[in-house]
Design an enzyme around this catalytic site. Structure first.
Site, mmCIF file in Angstrom:
data_model
loop_
_atom_site.group_PDB
_atom_site.id
_atom_site.type_symbol
_atom_site.label_atom_id
_atom_site.label_comp_id
_atom_site.label_asym_id
_atom_site.label_seq_id
_atom_site.Cartn_x
_atom_site.Cartn_y
_atom_site.Cartn_z
ATOM 1 N N GLU A 115 -4.737 2.288 -4.385
ATOM 2 C CA GLU A 115 -3.299 2.432 -4.273
ATOM 3 C C GLU A 115 -2.636 1.156 -3.756
ATOM 4 O OE1 GLU A 115 -5.519 3.685 -2.333
ATOM 5 O OE2 GLU A 115 -4.901 3.734 -0.223
ATOM 6 N N ASP B 147 0.847 -1.183 0.000
ATOM 7 C CA ASP B 147 0.000 0.000 0.000
ATOM 8 C C ASP B 147 0.890 1.243 0.000
ATOM 9 O OD1 ASP B 147 -1.829 2.091 1.804
ATOM 10 O OD2 ASP B 147 -2.945 0.837 0.403
ATOM 11 N N ASP C 13 -2.294 9.744 -10.025
ATOM 12 C CA ASP C 13 -2.124 8.813 -11.138
ATOM 13 C C ASP C 13 -0.649 8.683 -11.527
ATOM 14 O OD1 ASP C 13 -5.199 9.689 -12.916
ATOM 15 O OD2 ASP C 13 -4.821 8.440 -11.145
#
Length: 490
Positions: A391, A347, A364
């Site tokens: 993510e 993560d 992004d």
């Protein structure tokens, strides 16, 4: 390859099949039957074929020398002392049989230290047929009393000492049979060597060969290819001595038969080793072909999988659906019974804060930058990378233990940190970092995908709870972490 120890059992070259045992036994029985039949006519005079003995003798010398050469190389590879003794035995046998061949064909000097005499050939025969069984007995004894692996640094010393000792013994015995023959009993008169038996020298040699033959057979069940065919060689050697003593003189049926038995004794071990090595080459070639076919099938399957499975449009790596398929395949793969399987859940730390302050386009950009780094590290270790959602990323590492997966996790932490993507709103660093949770299934350990992912997710939660920018493994006795500004040793 260690040719004397197989599955913690002594004297194995390769594992021998029942069929190979039957073939060896059949060869021994055929030789015994022919020798027994020839004994009744051993003294029968046959035509003098002057080229017979040089041809067979040369083949016998070559067989002994080549066998010793292979055994010397096996000793260098395995560093087992008994192999050195066996190699020296065949080398000395080859040298003495060469001297005997030279003497019998009149190729020794006519004068000087090594000048041939009337008793030279017969005594070289005696030395030849005594040294071989003695060497076999030493070899057999060393299998029981010397099991140490020789230090690699001492190999040149052992090889030099062994070959030097063999050459010295060979030269000394040649000198004794030539210059010192006057001090030895007369064993042959006018081509007849009946005195070889009358002086008890012949029976003593026969008894020594018989003892070596018996010792080479036991223990029967623990012998491998090398020992089985060595037993056949020693038995053929014994049969040759038996025919020679029964013949009483040269160019008789027994004398010719003894030469054939000697040739068998000098070449059967060589042929058996060559046969086994050839089998290994055939097996290696077959495995290589199967590997090439597997690689082609794997490449084709990978291409089809890439086309059929989903690719994440943003990061250009596999998506969640593809991840689920691959994980299911790995959990049900046949090799799971023998291999570890590791899973990393990753993560990006404080990604929401990054989106909130740098915008979604910035977020992004982070995903597109982090994804290839993670995939590159995973591919370097034959792993599979997917975007699990948002993510979060997931990496499957087939065949990797927990320790190996931890090392890979460390590399990923450092790889992402090396991107040096600014993140002023992170509580752990001024750059983008990741947290990793991992879980490893041991060989044969059963788990479904849901539980496996759950355990890795739980470890990821712990990594976040403990401060992020680190990795934690489920059920690990040594949870590990790496912070961008910390150094942690394992």
């Amino acid at each position: 390859m260690n040719i004397l120890f197989y599955n913690d059992s002594q004297d194995q070259l390769f594992h021998i099949s029942p069929r190979q045992r039957r073939v060896a036994l059949a060869v021994a029985l055929i030789m015994a039957f022919l020798t027994l039949a020839a004994l009744f006519f051993a003294g029968t005079k046959l035509p003098v074929m002057s080229a017979f003995f040089p041809v067979l003798g040369a083949w016998g010398v070559m067989g002994d020398v080549l066998t010793s050469f292979i055994l010397f190389n096996q000793f260098r590879s395995s560093r087992i002392f008994p192999l050195l003794l066996l190699a020296c035995t065949f080398l000395l046998t080859g040298i003495l049989s060469l001297f005997y061949l030279l003497s019998l064909t009149g190729m020794l000097p006519l004068s000087g230290l090594f000048a041939s005499g009337s008793q030279t050939a017969v005594w070289l025969w005696c030395f030849w047929h005594s040294c071989f069984p003695l060497g076999i007995l030493l070899f057999m004894g060393s299998l029981h009393f010397n099991k140490k692996i020789i230090d690699r640094r001492l190999l040149p010393r052992y090889l030099f000492s062994g070959t030097t000792a063999v050459l010295l013994i060979g030269v000394l015995l040649l000198a004794l049979a030539t210059a010192g023959q006057d001090k030895l009993p007369v064993l042959i008169e006018d081509g007849n060597y009946r005195r070889l038996i009358e002086t008890a020298v012949g029976p003593a040699i026969w008894a020594l060969c018989a003892l070596a033959s018996v010792c080479s057979v036991f223990p029967y069940k623990k012998r491998g290819v090398l020992r089985v065919w060595l037993s056949v060689a020693v038995f053929a050697f014994l049969l040759g001595v038996t025919l020679s003593l029964a013949a009483g003189e040269r160019y008789t049926l027994g004398w010719y038969g003894a030469r054939i038995d000697s040739l068998i004794a000098s070449t059967v071990v060589l042929l058996s080793i060559i046969s086994e090595v050839n089998k290994l080459f055939v097996r290696l070639r077959r495995q290589h072909e199967e590997l090439e076919e597997s690689q082609q099938a794997l490449e084709s399957a990978n291409e089809q999988l890439k086309e059929l499975s989903g690719i994440d449009s943003l990061t250009r790596i596999a998506n969640r659906r593809k991840f689920d398929e691959v994980l299911k395949q790995e959990l049900n793969a046949p090799q799971r019974a023998k291999e570890h399987l590791s899973l990393l859940m990753i993560d990006i730390d404080f990604f929401k804060a990054y989106n909130d302050h740098y915008g979604h386009l910035g977020g992004d950009m982070v995903l597109r930058s982090v994804a290839p780094r993670l995939e590159a590290e995973a591919l370097a270790h034959f792993g599979f990378t997917a975007r699990y959602g948002g993510e979060e990323f997931a990496i499957i590492l087939p065949g990797h233990s927990e320790l190996e997966a931890e090392q890979i996790a460390e590399l990923m932490l450092e790889s992402v940190r090396s991107l040096a993507i600014p993140h002023q709103y992170s509580d752990v660093s001024d750059q983008i970092t990741i947290s990793i949770g991992g879980c490893t299934l041991r060989p044969g350990e059963k788990s479904n995908a849901h539980d496996f992912i759950g355990r890795a997710d739980e470890a990821l939660y712990r990594a976040k709870h403990e401060g992020r920018a680190r990795f934690v493994f489920a059920n690990s006795a040594r949870d590990s972490c790496l912070h961008p500004f910390e150094t942690t040793s394992h």
